[in-house]
Motif scaffolding. Sequence first.
Motif: not given
Length: 112
Positions: A23, A26-27, A29-31, A54, A57-58
């Motif tokens: 988690d 992934v957080s 990576a997304r940020s 993920e 996507r990033a």
Amino acid sequence: MADKLLSLLGLARRAGKIEPGFDAAVSAARSGKACVLIAAVDISEKTVKNLRYEGDRAGIPTLRVKAGMEELGRACGMRAGVLAVTDKGFSKAVRNLGEAMMDEKEEHANDD
């Protein structure tokens, strides 16, 4: 080669440049904080697939290292099969070592 990678990850952890756990990775990576995602060899294929998704996507690479959760845990001081490296310098060194390990593995396969 794996020992060098684990030592490098230990240095990154002491520098505060590791996000442990799926988690958190992934957080990161997304940020946009993560520079590379790392998965242990003994985590499930589904988790690796989700992590790669993920990472793609990033726009960051995902490496599956030849170390289990126990070894990663000892190196990083925490039990985690997935982690993100958030420093560009550390991530470049991790990627280089990971690629060298993959090249070494392919050379041994060709020798057989």
